[in-house]
Design a protein around this motif. Structure first.
Motif, PDB file in Angstrom:
ATOM      1  N   ASN A 150       0.827  -1.212   0.000  1.00 23.33           N
ATOM      2  CA  ASN A 150       0.000   0.000   0.000  1.00 23.33           C
ATOM      3  C   ASN A 150       0.861   1.262   0.000  1.00 23.33           C
ATOM      4  N   PHE A 151       2.010   1.193   0.704  1.00 21.34           N
ATOM      5  CA  PHE A 151       2.902   2.353   0.755  1.00 21.34           C
ATOM      6  C   PHE A 151       3.501   2.629  -0.621  1.00 21.34           C
ATOM      7  N   LYS A 152       3.866   1.564  -1.318  1.00 26.24           N
ATOM      8  CA  LYS A 152       4.440   1.733  -2.658  1.00 26.24           C
ATOM      9  C   LYS A 152       3.417   2.325  -3.614  1.00 26.24           C
ATOM     10  N   GLU A 153       2.143   1.956  -3.436  1.00 34.02           N
ATOM     11  CA  GLU A 153       1.102   2.421  -4.354  1.00 34.02           C
ATOM     12  C   GLU A 153       0.641   3.845  -4.036  1.00 34.02           C
ATOM     13  N   SER A 154       0.548   4.171  -2.758  1.00 36.43           N
ATOM     14  CA  SER A 154      -0.020   5.474  -2.375  1.00 36.43           C
ATOM     15  C   SER A 154       0.999   6.449  -1.825  1.00 36.43           C
ATOM     16  N   GLY A 155       2.158   5.928  -1.395  1.00 32.38           N
ATOM     17  CA  GLY A 155       3.168   6.791  -0.816  1.00 32.38           C
ATOM     18  C   GLY A 155       2.802   7.270   0.578  1.00 32.38           C
ATOM     19  N   SER A 156       1.826   6.612   1.219  1.00 29.01           N
ATOM     20  CA  SER A 156       1.368   7.022   2.548  1.00 29.01           C
ATOM     21  C   SER A 156       1.109   5.786   3.404  1.00 29.01           C
ATOM     22  N   ILE A 157       1.230   5.977   4.719  1.00 29.82           N
ATOM     23  CA  ILE A 157       0.939   4.858   5.635  1.00 29.82           C
ATOM     24  C   ILE A 157      -0.507   4.916   6.128  1.00 29.82           C
ATOM     25  N   VAL A 158      -1.276   5.951   5.689  1.00 29.64           N
ATOM     26  CA  VAL A 158      -2.674   6.085   6.109  1.00 29.64           C
ATOM     27  C   VAL A 158      -3.510   5.029   5.401  1.00 29.64           C
ATOM     28  N   VAL A 159      -4.318   4.330   6.166  1.00 28.34           N
ATOM     29  CA  VAL A 159      -5.177   3.282   5.609  1.00 28.34           C
ATOM     30  C   VAL A 159      -6.447   3.923   5.068  1.00 28.34           C
ATOM     31  N   LYS A 160      -6.752   3.634   3.814  1.00 30.42           N
ATOM     32  CA  LYS A 160      -7.967   4.166   3.226  1.00 30.42           C
ATOM     33  C   LYS A 160      -9.193   3.513   3.865  1.00 30.42           C
ATOM     34  N   LYS A 161     -10.189   4.338   4.125  1.00 26.89           N
ATOM     35  CA  LYS A 161     -11.421   3.837   4.704  1.00 26.89           C
ATOM     36  C   LYS A 161     -12.164   2.980   3.686  1.00 26.89           C
ATOM     37  N   ALA A 162     -12.555   1.790   4.119  1.00 27.07           N
ATOM     38  CA  ALA A 162     -13.270   0.880   3.215  1.00 27.07           C
ATOM     39  C   ALA A 162     -14.624   1.481   2.838  1.00 27.07           C
TER      40      ALA A 162
END
Length: 270
Positions: A41-53
């Motif tokens: 997820n970090f590689k794809e978004s560049g962030s450690i924030v988890v997207k809300k489902a």
């Protein structure tokens, strides 16, 4: 598995330092699959924030929700099961549970209906006339009124519902039932009060209903002494409802002979 923000930050920090997912998993900071997912997820978004489902999509649109609300407001007594059936005809396949959730979102909560006397057009008109007639009265004016009424009481059992706490299988346990009889004895009582206090309570003999003879006897033996005690020679008004024995000619004539003025006419079904 959902991991806290601090754990995700540690995993990404180790990943940036060149540690592989396998190396990080060896520290048992999180399961291997979770570590690989966080890194991905970090590689794809560049962030450690988890997207809300996004969650399960709603079965109804805002327009359909408004339609459900209108159906309910048209008939407040319609059950959620019946509403679900009507909603289905509008193209929404939803359960009764979903219907209840939608209505809750609009503040429509299921509650036991309040009981209120059924008023005829005459009842409504008489109430309005009464209110207009006495709308300018002060507390001092109302303090000159003696109010009265009679009521029946059953001598055995309760006339309403009785709640008990019981375990399974105790429905007919002696301590959990309310005994009943076919023809319970009843007594009628009459009483009056004013701003100056209460009058005497009159109890009629068992199973004796109020009639004009009994009513005249009570007025003579109870009302007159109460008026004398509370008001003396001061003028007062007497209130009673429109029961047949109250409106009997003999009662009207007797009250006139005693110079007792009546408040009213009292609206029916009040």
């Amino acid at each position: 598995m959902v991991t806290c923000k601090e754990t995700r930050a540690v995993i990404i920090a180790l990943h940036k330092k060149g540690f592989t997912g396998k190396d990080i998993a060896a520290s048992k900071i999180a399961p291997k699959s979770t570590i690989y997912r966080i890194i991905k997820n970090f590689k794809e978004s560049g962030s450690i924030v988890v997207k809300k489902a996004s969650g399960r999509p709603r079965k109804s649109s805002k327009r359909q929700d408004r339609l459900l609300k209108l159906i309910q407001l048209r008939d407040r007594g319609t059950t959620s099961t019946e509403l679900a059936q009507e909603w289905q005809q509008a193209g929404v396949s939803a359960s009764a549970r979903t219907v209840r959730r939608r209505l809750l979102e609009d503040g429509l909560v299921s509650r036991r209906a309040a009981k209120k006397p059924l008023l005829s057009r005459k009842n409504i008109r008489d109430r309005l006339i009464f209110c207009k007639r006495y709308r300018d009265w002060t507390a001092e004016d109302w303090g000159k009124v003696i109010f009265s009424d009679e009521s029946p009481f059953r001598l055995f059992g309760a006339s309403g519902k009785k709640l008990v706490r019981r375990r399974q299988g105790e429905r007919y346990h002696q301590s959990c039932v309310m005994p009943t009889v076919k023809h319970p004895e009843t007594i009628h009582v009459w009483g009056c009060f004013s701003a100056k206090g209460v009058g005497s309570l009159t109890i009629l003999p068992k199973n004796t209903a109020m009639n004009k003879e009994w009513y005249q006897h009570i007025l003579r033996e109870q009302l007159l002494p109460t008026i004398q005690e509370q008001f003396g020679d001061e003028q007062c008004l007497f209130q009673h409802d429109g029961a047949p024995c109250h409106k009997a000619k003999v009662i009207t004539k007797w009250l006139g002979e005693q110079n007792i003025d009546i408040l009213g006419p009292w609206p029916g079904n009040s």
